[in-house]
Design an enzyme around this catalytic site. Sequence first.
Site, PDB file in Angstrom:
ATOM      1  N   SER A  37       0.871  -0.973   0.048  1.00 58.46           N
ATOM      2  CA  SER A  37      -0.001  -0.008  -0.034  1.00 58.46           C
ATOM      3  C   SER A  37       0.918   1.279   0.157  1.00 58.46           C
ATOM      4  CB  SER A  37      -1.076  -0.117   1.159  1.00 58.46           C
ATOM      5  OG  SER A  37      -1.883   1.171   1.103  1.00 58.46           O
ATOM      6  N   HIS A 142      -8.488   1.483  -0.717  1.00 52.67           N
ATOM      7  CA  HIS A 142      -8.521   0.556  -1.870  1.00 52.67           C
ATOM      8  C   HIS A 142      -9.553   0.025  -2.363  1.00 52.67           C
ATOM      9  CE1 HIS A 142      -4.199   0.685  -1.452  1.00 52.67           C
ATOM     10  NE2 HIS A 142      -4.332   0.509  -0.178  1.00 52.67           N
TER      11      HIS A 142
END
Length: 742
Positions: A37, A142
Amino acid sequence: MNNTAYTQPALFVVNHLMYLDHLEQTGREPDFLAGHSLGEYNAVVAAGALDFEAALCLVKRRGELMAEVTDGGMLAVLGIAHEDVEARLTEFGLTGIDVANQNGPLQTILSGKKTDLAVAERRFADVANCRCIPLNVSGPFHSRYMSHARSDFDADLARAHFGPMRTEVVSNYTARSYGSRRPAELLSEQITNAVRWVDSIRYLMARGVDSFVQVGPGNVIDGLTRKIVAQCEPLPAIELESADEVTAEDSGDSSFPVSTGRARGRTVENLGSNAFKASFGLALPYVAGGMYKAISSAEMVVAMARAGMLGVYGAGGVDLDEVRTAIRAITNELTEGQSFAVNYISSPSAPDKEEAFIDLLLAEDVRLVEASAFMSATAPLVRYRASGLSRDSQGAIERRNRVMAKLSHPDVAQVFAQPPQERLVRQLVDSGAITAEQGELALLVPLADAITVEGNSGGHTDGGILEVLYPSIRRQVRELERERFGTESIFVGAAGGIGAPEAVAVAFLLGADYIVTGSINQCTVEAGTSDSVKDLLACVDIHDTRLSATGDMFELGSKIQVVRKGLFFPARANKLYELYRQYESLEAIPSGVRKQLESKYFKRPIDAVYDDVTRHLSPAALKRCNENQQAKMVAVFKWYFMMSTFAALSGDPDWRLDYQIQCGPSLGAFNRWVRGTELEDWRGRHVDAIAVTLLDAACDYLTSFYGEAGATAPGLDADSRPIQTGHSRPRAERPILTGENA
């Protein structure tokens, strides 16, 4: 710290400092980089593609935008495989929930609205071996709910300048190496798509990695990775090149966009000649050709070299002291010895200047020149070539000074595909310009190492058709080499009219070992021309150029291709040539026409123009003008060409309508292709980025026609080598994984 607006920049800085500490402690660079991430930004910085400050600004902005999305959260689902999680979501009818992270074999993170996640937690509680843990985060990261943040963030990504990666980075979005994909594209996709950590590690395992090191606080990523290695198999070999299964049909567009997620059977590493890339120390078979007056600037050369491509400094028409300064600036920046070239324009009417130019190149140890506008081999060019010839310990000829010739005539190709004339070499030996040994060696090798076949282009052009010229000249060069040397060592590239992916693909299908671009590069951030010219160039269409008279070969009636849209220069340049052909002196020109020249063209009296001209003429040229009235007229007319060039380079607003901008229609094709993308504004165009983008899209084009199997397209013989296969990469170890443990 629960607010991602603060978490992201703080964690990014800590990750970066810990990575620097790791390098200092171990002294070892990683073979691969991957980041979970937010950690992907640390990986991109560690790979050298983005500097720390620029990345921190992006991360700060990313955190702010993501923090604005507050109606949602994340839920960890443990104990069952992520395939089962996705199947259960469908079974439960929870279509508003997205998979955000595939963290481990039995750990999946979900994103969505809090009400939906609460329902999911209750339903998964009834599934055997499954438990759920709500995560203490500030939004549904996300997932589709980040689309607005992504849209705003794309503008920031478009302004960021990403350089080449010295280390491979694995993308969260594709779970494969970045390869030719643009970092801005992949980092944008990451915001609204899942972090595919399991497949990322499986990909590295398939690449031969067996040692993983987490850099960053805690040990969450390390624990996840150890479980993946222990419980999962490496990706099958057939999946290694399939990064992202999106096709043109899926997107509803039969053409290919500027950036695409299509799986590729061919990548940019497969284009062109591997031997060419190895010989010139390049990663990609792409050359940004020289453009006069340093429009191909030192900054452009450095950007191309750092990206593993070749940039040519535009030394034509530039003072020698300025050329020397530029060469030293380039070599100071390219500390790793990357390749670059300097444009060398033939000057048969000024042999002393050409000799001085070669003296400079040899003194500054320039190893490669792009020879342009040559009709025959000149003594200075042969001296440059021969001065770098020697034999190694095994007796093989080493070519220290290399020549890349740009041409459009078969007769000129014959000159460069053979050794220089013995008479010319003997003169250089007798004068002491080269040694006897260098003279002997010069007769054993061709004059050029590479020949660029140029079709219709900007600037001086014969209007040739590349598809006609290239096969003929390439075949001629091969035959000459086989006959004279028994080998095929000269690389043959293609140039002229290359501004769209289709044109790139066609050039390689013709058999080009490399391609050269020009017009499209002068509308980039690095181009050494004025912003006002770049503003004009960004609006050029495919029909917005025309042929006009040229100042440097005015009397010969030579033509150059220039921009005509919104400019009077081409019409006025051709008018001056007509007047030269029609009248023998300035005084013979009708008074009404003279007034128009003074008020519209020159913007001052003709006498004032001539006074300015005389201050720059050599004594011999001044004598000729005083004795020949037509020579005087030519000198005055050439002043207009000089001023129109200078005005364009400097952005003089008073001469705005008279800018001389040498350009071909390929820029119009490029402008059409990037319309509606981040590359539409030239301020988002970096010369290295548009090169990779074109090569990348050309691969898509080839794959869409010929599929993913086979290196040779139907209808082409094997000798044409349209696409070369790349070398396999060795087994790698010691990747660095920068992690986010939110």
